[in-house]
Scaffold this active site. Sequence first.
Site, mmCIF file in Angstrom:
data_model
loop_
_atom_site.group_PDB
_atom_site.id
_atom_site.type_symbol
_atom_site.label_atom_id
_atom_site.label_comp_id
_atom_site.label_asym_id
_atom_site.label_seq_id
_atom_site.Cartn_x
_atom_site.Cartn_y
_atom_site.Cartn_z
ATOM 1 N N LYS A 44 0.815 -1.194 0.000
ATOM 2 C CA LYS A 44 0.000 0.000 0.000
ATOM 3 C C LYS A 44 0.858 1.258 0.000
ATOM 4 O O LYS A 44 0.382 2.351 -0.271
ATOM 5 C CB LYS A 44 -0.876 0.014 1.268
ATOM 6 N N GLU A 100 7.517 2.330 -6.331
ATOM 7 C CA GLU A 100 7.674 1.786 -4.976
ATOM 8 C C GLU A 100 7.876 2.939 -3.985
ATOM 9 O O GLU A 100 8.345 4.016 -4.366
ATOM 10 C CB GLU A 100 8.876 0.829 -5.006
ATOM 11 N N ASP A 101 7.524 2.703 -2.738
ATOM 12 C CA ASP A 101 7.733 3.744 -1.729
ATOM 13 C C ASP A 101 9.197 3.816 -1.285
ATOM 14 O O ASP A 101 9.783 4.884 -1.216
ATOM 15 C CB ASP A 101 6.807 3.539 -0.516
ATOM 16 N N ASP A 104 14.743 -1.064 0.477
ATOM 17 C CA ASP A 104 15.529 -1.306 1.681
ATOM 18 C C ASP A 104 16.531 -2.425 1.343
ATOM 19 O O ASP A 104 17.567 -2.154 0.749
ATOM 20 C CB ASP A 104 14.527 -1.684 2.777
HETATM 21 P P1 IMP Z 1 12.851 -4.534 0.881
HETATM 22 O O1 IMP Z 1 12.342 -5.803 0.262
HETATM 23 O O2 IMP Z 1 13.708 -4.830 2.104
HETATM 24 O O3 IMP Z 1 13.571 -3.638 -0.091
HETATM 25 O O4 IMP Z 1 11.630 -3.779 1.498
HETATM 26 C C1 IMP Z 1 10.712 -3.207 0.722
HETATM 27 C C2 IMP Z 1 9.422 -2.885 1.448
HETATM 28 O O5 IMP Z 1 9.549 -2.895 2.879
HETATM 29 C C3 IMP Z 1 9.017 -1.485 1.109
HETATM 30 O O6 IMP Z 1 8.198 -1.481 -0.022
HETATM 31 C C4 IMP Z 1 8.274 -1.034 2.345
HETATM 32 O O7 IMP Z 1 6.917 -1.411 2.228
HETATM 33 C C5 IMP Z 1 8.921 -1.798 3.460
HETATM 34 N N1 IMP Z 1 9.942 -0.939 4.132
HETATM 35 C C6 IMP Z 1 11.278 -1.013 4.035
HETATM 36 N N2 IMP Z 1 11.890 -0.081 4.781
HETATM 37 C C7 IMP Z 1 10.897 0.632 5.355
HETATM 38 C C8 IMP Z 1 10.879 1.786 6.216
HETATM 39 O O8 IMP Z 1 11.901 2.343 6.620
HETATM 40 N N3 IMP Z 1 9.650 2.229 6.578
HETATM 41 C C9 IMP Z 1 8.484 1.666 6.155
HETATM 42 N N4 IMP Z 1 8.462 0.606 5.328
HETATM 43 C C10 IMP Z 1 9.648 0.087 4.937
HETATM 44 MG MG MG Z 2 6.198 -1.272 -0.037
#
Ligand code: IMP
Ligand code: MG
Length: 177
Positions: A44, A100-101, A104
């Site tokens: 979301k 994407e938001d 990470d």
């Molecule tokens: P990744 O797979 O670790 O790159 O994480 C991606 C998803 O994790 C993002 O689309 C966010 O929904 C969530 N996410 C990662 N870091 C944060 C943060 O600092 N705050 C809120 N959501 C996060």
């Molecule tokens: Mg996300």
Amino acid sequence: MDKKATLGQVMISEEQLAQRIKELGKQISEDYKGEEILLIGILKGAVVFLSDLIRELTVDTKIDFMAVTSYGASTKSSGVVRILKDLDSGIEDLNVIIVEDIIDSGITLHYLRDYLMGRKPKSLKICTLLDKPERREADITPDYVGFEVENKFIVGYGLDCDQKYRNLPYITCLEGI
Ligand code: IMP
Ligand code: MG
């Protein structure tokens, strides 16, 4: 989450967000001049960003959404990606931009990119509002980035912690988690 967690200072203000999204919209519109694009918003968190970005685009733009999860209620990636909502339509021969938001670990987008490439789009790029490169585990480099952020837990402007804080109009972080 620790009950003592509190909201930090404003990290990126409403004005800074609006200005940068205007720039991103201009850049994307130039890059895809004369073409049609499909934005795929990742639910979301990307909803707020996508809704502002789309109004800065001057090229023909369609939207679709996917919902994936890798986090559950925790603030650390589980490394497991699950599709909760798939696309409504095919993407064959379309210029796709994943919106994407935040990136990470990169695990979510790494999985999504491979998944969507298998559906034979004409092109596939990644646009993220925020990038936390320090935390990267998967080999993912976004094509469009709003802001790089430090290794903190970010909330606001669509980003949540346990579904909370998405409605803040600016970007901040949680302290004490
Ligand atoms: P990744 O797979 O670790 O790159 O994480 C991606 C998803 O994790 C993002 O689309 C966010 O929904 C969530 N996410 C990662 N870091 C944060 C943060 O600092 N705050 C809120 N959501 C996060
Ligand atoms: Mg996300």
